[in-house]
Write an enzyme that holds these catalytic residues in place. Structure first.
Site, PDB file in Angstrom:
ATOM      1  N   ALA A 278      27.087  56.916  68.838  1.00 58.27           N
ATOM      2  CA  ALA A 278      25.815  56.225  68.607  1.00 58.27           C
ATOM      3  C   ALA A 278      25.867  55.575  67.240  1.00 58.27           C
ATOM      4  CB  ALA A 278      24.676  57.236  68.637  1.00 58.27           C
ATOM      5  N   ASP A 279      25.061  54.571  67.019  1.00 53.57           N
ATOM      6  CA  ASP A 279      24.865  54.131  65.648  1.00 53.57           C
ATOM      7  C   ASP A 279      23.786  55.033  65.034  1.00 53.57           C
ATOM      8  OD1 ASP A 279      24.983  52.820  63.249  1.00 53.57           O
ATOM      9  OD2 ASP A 279      24.723  50.810  64.066  1.00 53.57           O
ATOM     10  N   TRP A 280      23.603  54.870  63.735  1.00 46.62           N
ATOM     11  CA  TRP A 280      22.726  55.761  62.964  1.00 46.62           C
ATOM     12  C   TRP A 280      21.341  55.888  63.614  1.00 46.62           C
ATOM     13  CZ3 TRP A 280      23.327  58.432  58.254  1.00 46.62           C
ATOM     14  CH2 TRP A 280      22.149  58.902  57.698  1.00 46.62           C
ATOM     15  N   GLY A 282      20.557  55.823  66.446  1.00 47.40           N
ATOM     16  CA  GLY A 282      20.388  54.872  67.549  1.00 47.40           C
ATOM     17  C   GLY A 282      19.743  55.529  68.762  1.00 47.40           C
TER      18      GLY A 282
END
Ligand code: NOJ
Length: 723
Positions: A278-280, A282
């Site tokens: 995942a992104d931060w 996300g």
């Protein structure tokens, strides 16, 4: 086999990775499995000790200086990582090491040009070398994984993150992405000098509405497949270990919940067997995006979509086990994610060598790493206009260096550097001083424009270093106006009014509106943010020791209002050629051409192109190849490198195809008067595209090839494809 290895057979390095993963997975409780899917930020060896010993943390982003000392002091980061790792490896039931990631984007300690500047090199070997140098420095600090390369196609200069990208076109971006993956990971990421890479942000992020970061994306699957997914595919084909999901939605479905693109296309159709991170936060943002009521539902959507590792939202740690126990999530989905994560840890050799130990070497810039950074900085210099003032002749008289970046240090790193240090930077003024001595150089701080304007009269030529501060590009730094930052154009106007020669150097993280600057300056260099060797590279170019050879990896629009202006415009009913002017539906108040096209860049000599010709026919049958060639002659009196670009247009297809798209390029290094031949081997599959049903196809019919110095100019040749 050691006693430990017979008790924990997955520690036996003689077993295959698959076997080791399955042996370990079979021993894991659900809570331990969920632990592997949980990434925390800034792990703290003391505060997180119990979680680590309980097998509840699988990965960490960044690291803190918790063992004491400053994170930037040598050895502190590694000691902190080892202290945390010890809890996971020695105090936990199964001894699974933590995966430590950090953003190592364009150099670690030896900062090289921003990715957009690296892309300007068009140099696959150089970009691989830059990534390899970064990896070898990062391992000293205990970093096992970087979140690069960023391969979002960039055609929106308002968007700050174009600085992190490899440009606007799939073939350039894809080849450079593959080179970075190779540089970071080597042939084997468990090699002590290599780390895992991450192609990001999957997918469509470069199309964020209005160029606003994190914004929505409305794009159809056909455009995604024909353009934006291609660099990711290239990274996957190059063996990238991980892929990061993007913050944006695609046509209403946020990427962290996009089962079709993540699970069906990336993992299914492409066979990607690495980790989707995942992104931060996300996953947490699925709540803000309004597709999940709470973190619990967000976790459910994300695991179903195929996100394996939760970066910092805590949603998997908090809810996955309960979702499995309630029967809402099939445990097989969690097993699938854990399998991928453990495989990566084995691939990286973390089970066999979990600790950094005593630092193996300093990671301060060395002569060798600086040499790489210098070559990369040279290659990032794109000369976009020159009336002959450059290179400055020996004995050109007194040089006046001015502008906000004359004495700059860290500002010349650009966005996304965690580990570079200002004291490692050679500022422009330092390099000019070393070359010219005090007598022939006047330096004035461009922020005090009166003083700066005065000095113009006392010098024979002015070099003004202007452009964007790094905080004006990169994540969350979008702009509504791509003009130079406030005051700079007025300052340049004042400098030019005196009538002495003026060279303008533009440091930037994005294409800028340069029309007025091009009109008033005698020469303009677009340099992006070049890194530790900024000053030396500039002096080498300005004084002619090195001839500029960079090319624009993004189109420079005339004004902000022209965005988007990439090469990938497609034909409309009223615009059928990129070169056409005056077609209906275009702007009334300005020309339609970009100010500077993709691929544009001059050097200190001139080149004359012959006609594009084919060697052995114009029929491309089946898997056959055709070789096309074009002669280029150096018509000036200096040696120079020409980047010969081969583009194509598919005039009749099932879907509208770009007016021009780069397909290949070649470097020709030519002495004065020398004629060289750029030769390209083309195959029908290079013109494959996704048709109306989104499957790939090659049609029978004409392909128009164009070979020239940039995307707008060139010599044409038609091939006939018989698939
Ligand atoms: C958010 C950014 O979008 C991503 O590119 C980066 O790698 C992560 N933060 C981690 O720092």
């Amino acid at each position: 086999m050691t006693a430990d290895q017979s008790a924990r057979p997955w520690l036996d390095p003689d077993r295959s990775t698959t076997e080791r993963v399955e042996l370990l997975l079979a021993q894991m409780t659900l809570a331990e499995k969920v632990g592997q899917t949980h990434q925390v930020a800034n792990i703290h060896p003391d505060d997180d000790a119990a979680q680590l010993a309980g097998g509840r943390i699988g990965s960490s982003l960044f690291a803190s200086g918790a063992t004491g000392g400053n994170e930037r002091d040598e050895g502190v980061l590694a000691a902190n990582i080892d202290a945390a790792q010890r809890h996971a490896v020695e105090a936990s039931r199964l001894g699974i090491p933590v995966l430590f990631g950090r953003d190592v984007i364009h150099g670690h300690r030896t900062v090289c040009p921003i990715p957009l500047g690296l892309a300007a090199s068009f140099d696959v070997g150089l970009v691989e070398e830059v990534a390899a140098v970064a990896a070898a420095e990062a391992v000293v600090d205990g970093v096992a994984w970087t979140f690069a390369p960023m391969v979002d196609l960039s055609e929106e200069p308002r968007w700050g993150r174009v600085a992190e990208s490899l440009g606007e076109t799939p073939v350039l971006s894809g080849r450079l992405a593959a080179a970075m993956v190779k540089g970071f990971q080597g042939d084997d990421p468990s090699d002590p000098d290599h780390i895992a890479a991450c192609a990001k942000h999957f997918a469509g992020y470069g199309l964020s509405a209005g160029g606003r970061d994190y914004d929505t994306v409305s794009v159809g699957e056909n455009t995604l497949r024909n353009l934006h997914l291609r660099p990711f595919k290239a990274a996957v084909d190059a063996g990238v270990a991980t892929i990061m999901a993007a913050f944006n939605d695609v046509d209403g479905t946020p990427m962290h919940a996009h089962r079709h693109l993540l699970r069906d296309v990336l993992k299914g159709e492409w066979g990607f067997d690495g980790v989707v991170v995942a992104d931060w936060n996300g996953i947490g943002q699925l709540v803000h995006q309004g597709v999940a009521a709470d973190l619990r539902e967000a976790a459910l959507l994300a695991i179903e979509a195929g996100v394996d590792l939760d970066m910092c939202s805590g949603s998997y740690a908090a809810h996955l086990a309960e979702l499995v126990e309630s029967g809402e999530v099939d445990e097989a989905l969690v097993d699938g994610a854990v399998r991928r994560l453990l495989t990566l840890k084995f691939r990286l050799g973390l089970f066999d060598r979990p600790y950094v130990g005593e630092p193996i070497r300093s990671n301060a810039p060395t002569d060798a790493s600086r040499a790489t950074a210098l070559r990369a900085a040279h290659a990032a210099h794109v000369l976009v206009s020159n009336n002959g003032i450059l290179p400055l002749a020996p004995g050109a008289g007194t040089v006046h260096l001015t502008g906000p970046y004359a004495e700059a240090a860290e500002e010349l790193f650009g966005t996304w550097t965690l580990d570079g240090r200002g004291e490692d930077v050679v500022a422009p003024a330092t390099a000019f001083r070393a070359r010219l001595g005090g007598e022939q150089l006047l330096v004035s701080d461009g922020r005090f424009s009166d003083r700066s304007v005065q000095q113009v009269r006392n010098a024979d030529v002015t070099v003004a270093v202007v452009g964007e501060h790094p905080w004006r590009s990169g994540e969350a730094n979008s702009v509504t106006d791509i003009g130079l930052p406030a005051g700079q154009l007025e300052h340049l106007r004042q400098l030019s009014r005196i009538g002495k020669p003026l060279v303008v150097v533009v440091y930037t993280g994005r294409p800028l509106e340069l029309g007025d600057v091009l009109d008033l300056a005698d020469a303009v260099l677009v340099v992006w943010h070049p890194g530790v060797e900024a000053g030396n590279a500039l002096a080498d170019i300005v004084f002619g020791d090195v001839a500029p050879h960079g090319r624009l990896p993004m189109t420079f629009p005339r004004t902000t209002g022209h965005i988007p202006t990439s090469t990938h415009q497609r034909p409309t009913g009223r615009l059928i050629e990129l070169h056409e002017e005056g077609r209906q539906g275009r702007y009334l108040d300005d020309q339609v051409f970009p100010r500077l096209p993709f691929g544009y860049g001059l050097t200190y000599t001139s080149f004359e192109y012959g006609e594009l010709r084919t060697v052995g026919g114009t029929e491309l049958s089946g898997a056959g190849e055709v070789v096309v060639e074009i002669d280029v002659t150096n018509t000036g009196d200096r040696a120079g490198r020409e980047v010969v670009q081969l583009s194509f247009r598919d005039p009749v297809a099932q879907v509208t195809r770009p007016l021009v798209e780069l397909v290949d390029w070649a470097f020709l290094d030519l002495a004065p008067g020398e004629k060289g031949t750029a030769s390209f081997t083309v195959r029908a599959d290079q013109f494959a595209y996704f048709g109306t049903d989104n499957t790939t196809r090659v049609d029978a019919g004409e392909i128009v090839l164009v070979a020239g110095p940039d995307a707008l100019h060139g010599s044409r040749l038609s091939l006939r494809v018989n698939p």
